[in-house]
Structure formats: structure tokens, C-alpha cells
Design a protein around this motif. Structure first.
Motif, PDB file in Angstrom:
ATOM      1  N   LEU A 185       0.812  -1.214   0.000  1.00  0.00           N
ATOM      2  CA  LEU A 185       0.000   0.000   0.000  1.00  0.00           C
ATOM      3  C   LEU A 185       0.845   1.264   0.000  1.00  0.00           C
ATOM      4  O   LEU A 185       0.405   2.316  -0.478  1.00  0.00           O
ATOM      5  N   LYS A 186       2.055   1.177   0.522  1.00  0.00           N
ATOM      6  CA  LYS A 186       2.888   2.370   0.700  1.00  0.00           C
ATOM      7  C   LYS A 186       3.098   3.171  -0.586  1.00  0.00           C
ATOM      8  O   LYS A 186       3.004   4.406  -0.562  1.00  0.00           O
ATOM      9  N   PRO A 187       3.383   2.535  -1.743  1.00  0.00           N
ATOM     10  CA  PRO A 187       3.600   3.333  -2.966  1.00  0.00           C
ATOM     11  C   PRO A 187       2.387   4.163  -3.386  1.00  0.00           C
ATOM     12  O   PRO A 187       2.535   5.119  -4.149  1.00  0.00           O
ATOM     13  N   LEU A 188       1.197   3.808  -2.904  1.00  0.00           N
ATOM     14  CA  LEU A 188      -0.001   4.567  -3.263  1.00  0.00           C
ATOM     15  C   LEU A 188      -0.103   5.884  -2.495  1.00  0.00           C
ATOM     16  O   LEU A 188      -0.879   6.765  -2.874  1.00  0.00           O
ATOM     17  N   CYS A 189       0.686   6.025  -1.419  1.00  0.00           N
ATOM     18  CA  CYS A 189       0.677   7.253  -0.599  1.00  0.00           C
ATOM     19  C   CYS A 189      -0.740   7.629  -0.174  1.00  0.00           C
ATOM     20  O   CYS A 189      -1.169   8.783  -0.311  1.00  0.00           O
ATOM     21  N   LEU A 190      -1.475   6.651   0.330  1.00  0.00           N
ATOM     22  CA  LEU A 190      -2.854   6.899   0.743  1.00  0.00           C
ATOM     23  C   LEU A 190      -2.881   7.758   2.001  1.00  0.00           C
ATOM     24  O   LEU A 190      -2.254   7.443   3.006  1.00  0.00           O
ATOM     25  N   MET A 191      -3.638   8.839   1.947  1.00  0.00           N
ATOM     26  CA  MET A 191      -3.661   9.788   3.056  1.00  0.00           C
ATOM     27  C   MET A 191      -4.369   9.236   4.276  1.00  0.00           C
ATOM     28  O   MET A 191      -4.037   9.582   5.413  1.00  0.00           O
ATOM     29  N   SER A 192      -5.356   8.370   4.055  1.00  0.00           N
ATOM     30  CA  SER A 192      -6.113   7.837   5.186  1.00  0.00           C
ATOM     31  C   SER A 192      -5.372   6.727   5.918  1.00  0.00           C
ATOM     32  O   SER A 192      -5.865   6.201   6.913  1.00  0.00           O
ATOM     33  N   THR A 193      -4.175   6.344   5.440  1.00  0.00           N
ATOM     34  CA  THR A 193      -3.341   5.407   6.194  1.00  0.00           C
ATOM     35  C   THR A 193      -2.366   6.140   7.115  1.00  0.00           C
ATOM     36  O   THR A 193      -1.729   5.518   7.966  1.00  0.00           O
ATOM     37  N   LYS A 194      -2.242   7.437   6.941  1.00  0.00           N
ATOM     38  CA  LYS A 194      -1.253   8.196   7.726  1.00  0.00           C
ATOM     39  C   LYS A 194      -1.735   8.389   9.161  1.00  0.00           C
ATOM     40  O   LYS A 194      -2.930   8.536   9.422  1.00  0.00           O
ATOM     41  N   ARG A 195      -0.787   8.408  10.083  1.00  0.00           N
ATOM     42  CA  ARG A 195      -1.121   8.627  11.484  1.00  0.00           C
ATOM     43  C   ARG A 195      -1.626  10.054  11.663  1.00  0.00           C
ATOM     44  O   ARG A 195      -1.139  10.979  11.015  1.00  0.00           O
ATOM     45  N   MET A 196      -2.588  10.209  12.579  1.00  0.00           N
ATOM     46  CA  MET A 196      -3.264  11.493  12.761  1.00  0.00           C
ATOM     47  C   MET A 196      -3.031  12.039  14.166  1.00  0.00           C
ATOM     48  O   MET A 196      -3.213  11.333  15.157  1.00  0.00           O
ATOM     49  N   LEU A 197      -2.625  13.302  14.221  1.00  0.00           N
ATOM     50  CA  LEU A 197      -2.526  14.030  15.479  1.00  0.00           C
ATOM     51  C   LEU A 197      -3.542  15.163  15.431  1.00  0.00           C
ATOM     52  O   LEU A 197      -3.414  16.077  14.617  1.00  0.00           O
ATOM     53  N   TYR A 198      -4.563  15.080  16.279  1.00  0.00           N
ATOM     54  CA  TYR A 198      -5.550  16.147  16.342  1.00  0.00           C
ATOM     55  C   TYR A 198      -5.013  17.266  17.236  1.00  0.00           C
ATOM     56  O   TYR A 198      -4.597  17.022  18.372  1.00  0.00           O
ATOM     57  N   VAL A 199      -5.015  18.485  16.711  1.00  0.00           N
ATOM     58  CA  VAL A 199      -4.552  19.651  17.457  1.00  0.00           C
ATOM     59  C   VAL A 199      -5.774  20.503  17.776  1.00  0.00           C
ATOM     60  O   VAL A 199      -6.328  21.170  16.897  1.00  0.00           O
ATOM     61  N   ALA A 200      -6.211  20.442  19.026  1.00  0.00           N
ATOM     62  CA  ALA A 200      -7.373  21.218  19.459  1.00  0.00           C
ATOM     63  C   ALA A 200      -6.917  22.649  19.730  1.00  0.00           C
ATOM     64  O   ALA A 200      -6.190  22.907  20.680  1.00  0.00           O
ATOM     65  N   ASN A 201      -7.318  23.567  18.874  1.00  0.00           N
ATOM     66  CA  ASN A 201      -6.988  24.983  19.045  1.00  0.00           C
ATOM     67  C   ASN A 201      -7.988  25.573  20.033  1.00  0.00           C
ATOM     68  O   ASN A 201      -9.130  25.885  19.674  1.00  0.00           O
TER      69      ASN A 201
END
Length: 363
Positions: free
Chosen positions: A190-206
Motif C-alpha cells: 500500500l505504501k507506494p499509493l501514498c494513501l492519506m487515510s493510512t497516515k497517522r493522525m494528530l488532532y490539534v485542538a486549538n
């Protein structure tokens, strides 16, 4: 290794303000949609007290911290995956990052131009839907690309087609790819597809300036979302961080003490990112330079040496290792050696946070 993070969020949630405050990069700010017309990129030094401690005992003119590349990506809107707003142009910038910092508005009031009421979860869902829709388009194209070879019986193509179709089904069902627990083999395909929904997410609450601990209902909702999706979250007040960045050191220290703030937002944000990505730091130190290196937690000594130069991994012989507390206790590398605290480690040694290393490399 290099670390790159993309900051995303709906227009006018305080993304560029936060980017400026954290990196002191001076990106244009504006209270109107798409004020960030081109991605603003900054390389932020990783705050590191260990480097300061090492430098007290090993004198050199060159001290090089680890760094994180932070990309401020223009505000996205519903329909970005179909080209609405500035979506198509900027979704591609997210693909090149290791993690996504999703800034979410967690304060009320009328300081920011927004037609909708404050609803951090709804905002999160808009962005994540757009990322998923863009990924769905990518996966469709990948399936089309491997289908011809798959029909001819090519085993690798058959494997990829089955995997891509499974990912497509998950995206269509609204499932998060990043929380699926892919096998090492599946992740590599899957890595070569650079899928954005596989990336780890950090929510920054402003958050607002009276909610620095993130105790509001808005921030609690973001915290729950992070827990439910295997992500991380952090509460930061962009306005206060902006004020702090414009102060002299003494004034800043007093202001932080009054507010009960122990660390600047950049330090906390990078710590959260390192935790999210499973990263840690080791050091090399000598007369020429003291330098921090970023590696994955659990990495063995030869691979860590390979971060310095790819040839070092194959030619690795052994490493001499000590800790920063060892240096603080004994005062010099010679004294550490004399005290028997300098360890010799081989190819199976698992690197530890804060190791100071000398690598012996063969020819």
C-alpha cells in the motif's frame, strides 16, 4: 531520518496562526478562506535538553538538533477531493508527509469568520471524508493499473488487486485505513499509493485562552475521537503561542509561569508527533560536532548507524554506548570509560532513547 508533517484543517480554524507561532516562519495570516495560497514549509528544530546537557561536557562549535519539516496546507472544504476550493492542488502535498496534524477549532466567539457553529467532530469528519474520497480515486486507478496483469495470472498483480479491492471496500464503507492493522507485507504494497487515510493522525485542538488544559466539551470531544481511532491529540492555544513567540526570554518565562505553561507548544507538538510515529533520538558527540538523530523505536544499532550513512549499516562492526546521565555523573567520556560505564554493543543491540554512540565501521 527526516520527519515531515502536514497541517490541515478547514478554513479559518487557526492553522496559519498556529504554524507561525510554532515555527516562527512568518506565514501570511488572514481571516478569510484560503489565506495560505501556497503551502508554507518550515523546518523546526526539535527542542532537546539532552543536547544542552551533552554540550556542557563536550565542547564544540557545532550542535545540530534533529528537525521536523512542517507543511502548512491551505484550508480544505467539503468537495476538495473533486476540486472544490483549493482542494486538488493541496491534497497532493499531504501525500508526501509522514503524519497529519489536523487543527480543529475548539473555541466559541466571533473572532473567526465561519458560517457554521463550532462543532469539532463535524469539522474532523469533513476533512477525513475528503481524504478518504481522494484515496478512493487513487485506489480505483491502482486497481485498473494491475487488473490486466492479474487477468493473465501474475501472482503479484493478483495479490495487489485483492488488497486494493479490500481497501476500496473499507473506504466505501467509511472505515479508517490507518486503524486497520495491516500486515507488514500489506503495508509495503500500500505504501507506494501514498494513501492519506493510512497516515497517522494528530488532532490539534486549538483552544481558547481560558481552556489551556483542554477541559472544555469541545476539546473533550476531540480527545474521545482520538482515543476511538487510535490517534493522538493535544490542546494548544494558537493566540497565546503567538504572543509567546513575540516575547523576550525573560518576559516569556514570567508569562508562562503566570499561566502555568511548562513548555512551548512546539515542544509538546513534536513530543506528541514522535509518540504517534514511534520515534526516538540518539546522539553522536565529538570535537567536530554534537548531533541528534531520529530513529524508529526498536531499531537496532546497525540500522541506526545507517541513518547517518547508508553504507554504515552493512559495514557496522560494533557501537560504544553511554547515556546522558552517565556523562552528567562522570563529566567526560574518559571518566565514563574508566568507571566501566562505556558499553560495547553488537549488531543485535536495540537502541534506547538518549543513547550517545560511537560506531565502529569497517571498510
Amino acid at each position: 531520518m527526516s520527519v515531515a508533517c502536514g497541517i490541515v484543517g478547514l478554513p479559518n480554524v487557526g492553522k496559519s496562526t498556529l504554524f507561525n507561532a510554532l515555527t516562527a516562519a512568518g506565514a501570511q495570516e488572514g481571516n478569510f478562506p484560503f489565506c495560505t495560497i501556497d503551502p508554507n514549509v518550515a523546518v523546526a528544530a526539535v527542542p532537546d535538553t539532552n543536547l544542552e546537557a551533552i554540550h556542557k561536557f563536550i565542547k564544540t562549535d557545532k550542535v545540530l538538533p534533529a528537525s521536523v519539516k512542517i507543511v502548512d496546507i491551505a484550508g480544505l472544504i467539503a468537495g476538495a477531493s473533486k476540486g472544490e476550493g483549493l482542494g486538488n492542488k493541496f491534497l497532493s502535498n499531504i501525500r508526501e508527509t509522514d503524519a497529519i496534524m489536523h487543527v480543529v477549532r475548539c473555541f466559541g466567539g466571533s473572532k473567526v469568520v465561519r458560517e457554521e457553529p463550532v462543532d469539532p467532530i463535524a469539522d474532523i469528519e469533513v476533512i477525513e471524508l475528503e481524504l478518504a474520497l481522494a484515496d478512493l480515486d487513487t485506489v480505483d486507478k491502482a486497481i485498473e493499473r494491475v487488473s490486466k496483469k492479474a487477468r493473465s495470472g501474475d501472482k503479484d498483480s493478483l495479490e495487489m488487486k485483492e488488497l486494493y479491492e479490500r481497501a476500496k471496500g473499507m473506504l466505501e464503507a467509511g472505515e479508517l485505513l490507518r486503524g486497520h492493522g495491516w500486515t507488514e507485507r500489506e503495508a509495503s504494497l500500500l505504501k507506494p499509493l501514498c494513501l492519506m487515510s493510512t497516515k497517522r493522525m494528530l488532532y490539534v485542538a486549538n483552544v481558547a485562552d481560558d481552556d489551556l488544559d483542554g477541559g472544555s466539551d469541545y476539546a473533550k470531544a476531540v480527545a474521545k475521537r482520538a482515543a476511538d481511532t487510535g490517534s493522538e491529540w493535544i490542546a494548544i492555544c494558537g493566540d497565546i503561542e503567538s504572543e509567546l513567540r513575540n516575547m523576550e526570554d525573560e518576559e516569556r518565562d514570567l508569562f508562562m509561569a503566570d499561566l502555568g505553561i511548562e513548555e512551548l507548544g512546539l515542544s509538546r507538538l513534536i513530543q506528541a508527533t514522535y509518540k504517534l510515529l514511534g520515534l526516538q533520538t540518539y546522539y553522536t558527540a565529538g570535537e567536530k560536532e554534537i548531533r541528534a538523530w531520529t530513529v524508529h523505536t526498536g531499531m537496532k544499532a546497525p540500522q541506526a548507524a545507517g541513518v547517518i550513512h547508508t553504507d554504515f549499516e552493512k559495514a557496522f562492526i560494533r557501537a560504544e554506548v553511554y547515556s546522558v546521565p552517565d556523562l552528567e555523573e562522570h563529566g567526560s567520556e574518559a571518566a565514563i570509560r574508566a568507571a566501566g560505564r562505556l558499553r560495547t554493543e553488537g549488531r543485535d543491540y536495540v537502541m534506547q532513547e538518549g543513547d550517545v554512540c560511537h560506531f565502529l565501521i569497517g571498510k
